[in-house]
Design a protein around this motif. Sequence first.
Motif, short mmCIF file in Angstrom:
data_model
loop_
_atom_site.label_atom_id
_atom_site.label_comp_id
_atom_site.label_asym_id
_atom_site.label_seq_id
_atom_site.Cartn_x
_atom_site.Cartn_y
_atom_site.Cartn_z
N ARG A 1 0.87 -1.18 0.00
CA ARG A 1 0.00 0.00 0.00
C ARG A 1 0.91 1.23 0.00
N SER B 1 7.41 -3.86 0.97
CA SER B 1 6.48 -3.84 2.10
C SER B 1 5.99 -5.24 2.42
N THR C 1 4.00 -5.51 5.23
CA THR C 1 2.91 -5.20 6.16
C THR C 1 1.75 -4.59 5.39
N GLN C 2 0.69 -4.29 6.10
CA GLN C 2 -0.45 -3.60 5.50
C GLN C 2 -0.45 -2.11 5.82
N ARG C 3 0.67 -1.62 6.36
CA ARG C 3 0.77 -0.18 6.62
C ARG C 3 0.86 0.58 5.30
N VAL D 1 2.49 3.30 3.09
CA VAL D 1 3.77 4.02 2.98
C VAL D 1 3.55 5.17 2.00
N ASP E 1 9.74 -2.16 4.85
CA ASP E 1 8.83 -2.15 6.00
C ASP E 1 8.43 -3.59 6.33
N GLU F 1 7.31 -6.39 9.82
CA GLU F 1 6.52 -6.35 11.05
C GLU F 1 7.31 -5.81 12.25
#
Length: 389
Positions: A327, A339, A341-343, A345, A357, A359
């Motif tokens: 994302r 990435s 993660t589901q954060r 950026v 990125d 965990e």
Amino acid sequence: MTSSSNSTQASIPPSALDRFHAVIPAGGVGTRLWPLSRAGAPKFLHDLTGAGTTLIRSTYERLLPLSGHSVMVVTGEAHGEAVLGQIPELNLEDLVLEPEPKDSAAAIGLAAAILHSRDVAAGRTGSAGTIMGSFAADHVIAPVQIFRDAVGQAVVTAATDKIVTIGIKPTHPSTGFGYIRTGEKYQVADAPDAHHVIEFVEKPGEQIAQEYVASGDYLWNAGMFVAPVSLLLDHLAAAEPELHAGLTEIAAAWGTDHQAETLARVWPTLPKTAIDYAVAEPAADAGDVAVIPGNFTWDDVGDFAAIARLNPAAQQENMTVLGKKPRVYSEDSSGVVVSETQRVVALIGVKDIVVVDTEDALLVTTTDHAQSVKQAVEALKAKGDSDVL
């Protein structure tokens, strides 16, 4: 690129290839790719090219058609299960697990010693002995057929009782690789590209690297070696007698009830050194090394800039974005984002940035400083932050 040879696998004398056994040393952590590459999941267990397969699986598939036997993998005990997950068809007798890292001379030397002990048990001596090829688990190579042609030439050259390396034609004056100084052509039937090796040289400074490339006499040392196991072990015995004696003792017990005890007792006592110092350099000084130029593309995936280079399909405008479901929002920015993660950026107005990125760790640097990630890992280790390594 194309090979200067028109030879194919079919033109290689079968007697030489029948003796060939490929070995994949799968070691190292790949600290320049932290936090993506970790001690528990080093880079060879990742798909870093978007090909849908891990680096070690790709290496195995490149080598298997060449090997008259099954491929051997030498890796750490912690990675044995993961390696079998990637290569489920691997024979258990060809999975060699190191109790702890001891550098490339011990890993490759143990493979050679085991293969030699099998030769002795089977009565294969002299010109009937195994020719071993060692190829790292984490390199990206294309086209595969040109690589296989180079390996085929290396095998028939090794059959003349030489240690053979496959050197890479430099594309730029890199200061990150060692170099191989080539000599006169070595006249070998079915190996038209073979040359003598004058010497191996250490990683040079910028000016010297430019001179090497301009001369046309130097190739990058990619750490690929093909040799009769008996010759490789002879040179190891001469340069590193303690290491040779320990590996010989372990190999003698391999496959017996004493294997585990012998490995646990002897392995920790072995000296730690690279195969270049223990075998390649002294063998070159003795005139026992030849080289085949590898006219294929080669990348050791040494940093995140390399990942961007190897994933053109992942380009989103000026940004390379990797991950299962990344994302990423980018405006007026360029670089690499990986990435896990589901954060979200979000990158605004930053150039040549690298963001990784995961965990439990976040890396932010630039492509120009990507080679410096190793120092950060060493600093974290010194601080005791081993939980993220």
